[in-house]
Design a protein around this motif. Structure first.
Motif, short mmCIF file in Angstrom:
data_model
loop_
_atom_site.label_atom_id
_atom_site.label_comp_id
_atom_site.label_asym_id
_atom_site.label_seq_id
_atom_site.Cartn_x
_atom_site.Cartn_y
_atom_site.Cartn_z
N GLY A 160 49.85 26.97 70.35
CA GLY A 160 50.54 27.60 70.07
C GLY A 160 50.18 29.04 70.10
O GLY A 160 51.03 29.88 69.46
N LYS A 161 49.02 30.05 70.50
CA LYS A 161 49.10 30.51 70.09
C LYS A 161 49.50 32.03 71.46
O LYS A 161 49.38 31.51 72.16
CB LYS A 161 47.24 31.29 70.62
CG LYS A 161 46.42 33.22 70.92
CD LYS A 161 46.78 33.35 69.40
CE LYS A 161 46.73 34.54 69.51
NZ LYS A 161 47.06 35.52 67.97
N GLU A 162 50.20 33.27 71.08
CA GLU A 162 50.47 34.05 72.10
C GLU A 162 49.65 35.46 72.22
O GLU A 162 49.18 35.30 71.11
CB GLU A 162 52.22 34.07 71.57
CG GLU A 162 52.84 32.78 71.08
CD GLU A 162 54.51 33.45 70.69
OE1 GLU A 162 54.53 34.68 70.43
OE2 GLU A 162 54.88 32.44 71.18
N TYR A 163 50.26 36.46 73.31
CA TYR A 163 49.60 37.14 73.42
C TYR A 163 50.26 38.55 72.82
O TYR A 163 49.74 38.85 72.27
CB TYR A 163 50.02 37.22 74.94
CG TYR A 163 48.67 38.70 75.22
CD1 TYR A 163 47.68 38.55 75.50
CD2 TYR A 163 49.65 39.84 75.82
CE1 TYR A 163 46.37 39.57 75.84
CE2 TYR A 163 48.55 41.17 76.31
CZ TYR A 163 46.60 40.63 76.42
OH TYR A 163 46.41 41.95 76.20
N GLY A 164 51.39 38.27 72.11
CA GLY A 164 51.79 38.94 71.65
C GLY A 164 51.68 40.72 71.83
O GLY A 164 52.25 40.36 73.13
#
Length: 292
Positions: A160-164
């Motif tokens: 679920g981690k996004e680069y953002g």
């Protein structure tokens, strides 16, 4: 030379002239998430993307082993899936990055290592385990093995981690032990400068248990080596190294944590099913593992 050999050589010649991020994929949700993270990073640092799928011929477990699907069928299926996700990523990124694909028959780690030797990647980006038991066992095991055996940096992306907004703060977990011999100074410098990030050096101890007579000298030495980066130093009081790092990165919005697997228990902590040891799955902070 077989066609695959020609293809691999041609791709290697093209890719090695630029920064390349390799993303091994098994087409699972966690692999897709890591791929999306890698694509955004590639745009940010002007790198290309290599999507790699390694397949194995399934054999039925009977008295007489029987091949269930031919290697040719698996190759065609793998290449079709890779083309599908390549088109999807190309669409999402508006064609801003070059994307290459390769399907290989063999052992995942062996084939990944071979591709890395040819391409010399900026990094290998992989996902951690997923929510299902199968994903946890298979993909978690593959990632762990890759970290242990590859000499190239491996970035482990939590589910679920996004680069953002990018990599603005980089943490480096350091124990101030044999700094010159064990710290990849130039690599850390390159990473910090590549992203234009702040560097935060993290040291966790509890009541001076890890303090040695040579610790002050080692810390001064590290500061001298990293002086041009103007790093921030944080001496964290916590009984558990992993939990102390976990709490700090959460509270201080660290975007990427660099760790040397051999010097910390963090490597095994990435995959332990424990309420206090799941550094990545709890903190949602990508961990970059680089060897001494």
């Amino acid at each position: 030379m077989p066609w695959r050999g020609y293809c691999s050589t041609f791709i290697s010649l093209i890719i090695t002239v630029m920064k390349t991020i390799i993303v091994p994929t098994d087409f699972s949700p966690i692999a897709k998430n890591a791929m999306n993270f890698a694509a955004d990073m590639a745009i940010n640092i002007n790198a290309s993307l290599m999507l790699l799928h390694v397949y194995q011929v399934p054999v039925s477990m009977t008295d007489v082993p029987v091949v269930m699907v031919s290697a040719e069928e698996l190759r065609k299926s793998s290449e079709a899936k890779l083309q599908e996700i390549k088109e999807a990523v190309t669409h999402i990124t508006s064609g801003k990055i070059k994307i290459y694909t390769e399907a290989r028959l063999g052992d995942v780690t062996d084939e990944l290592e071979d591709v890395c030797k040819h391409i010399q990647p900026f990094a290998v980006i992989m996902g951690t385990r997923g929510t299902s038991g199968v994903e946890r066992v298979l993909f978690g095991s593959t990632t762990l093995t890759a970290i242990r055996h590859l000499k190239w940096p491996v970035i482990v992306v939590p589910p679920g981690k996004e680069y953002g907004t990018g990599i603005n703060k980089i943490g480096f977990a350091c124990d101030f032990d044999k700094v010159i011999e064990s710290t990849p100074i130039q690599f850390i410098k390159n990473m910090v400068k590549e992203f234009g990030a702040e560097l935060h050096v993290l040291n966790v101890d509890h009541e001076g248990r890890h303090f040695k007579p040579e610790t002050p000298e080692e810390s001064v030495m590290l500061h001298t080596l990293l002086e041009d980066l103007n790093p921030n130093y944080h001496f964290i009081e916590h009984i558990d190294i992993e939990d102390g790092i976990n709490a700090f990165v959460e509270e201080n919005n660290i975007d990427l944590l660099i760790t040397i697997p051999k010097k910390h228990k963090l490597l095994d902590s990435l995959f332990k099913k424990s309420s206090t040891k799941q550094l990545v799955t709890q903190s949602h902070v990508p961990v970059m593992c680089v060897h001494e």
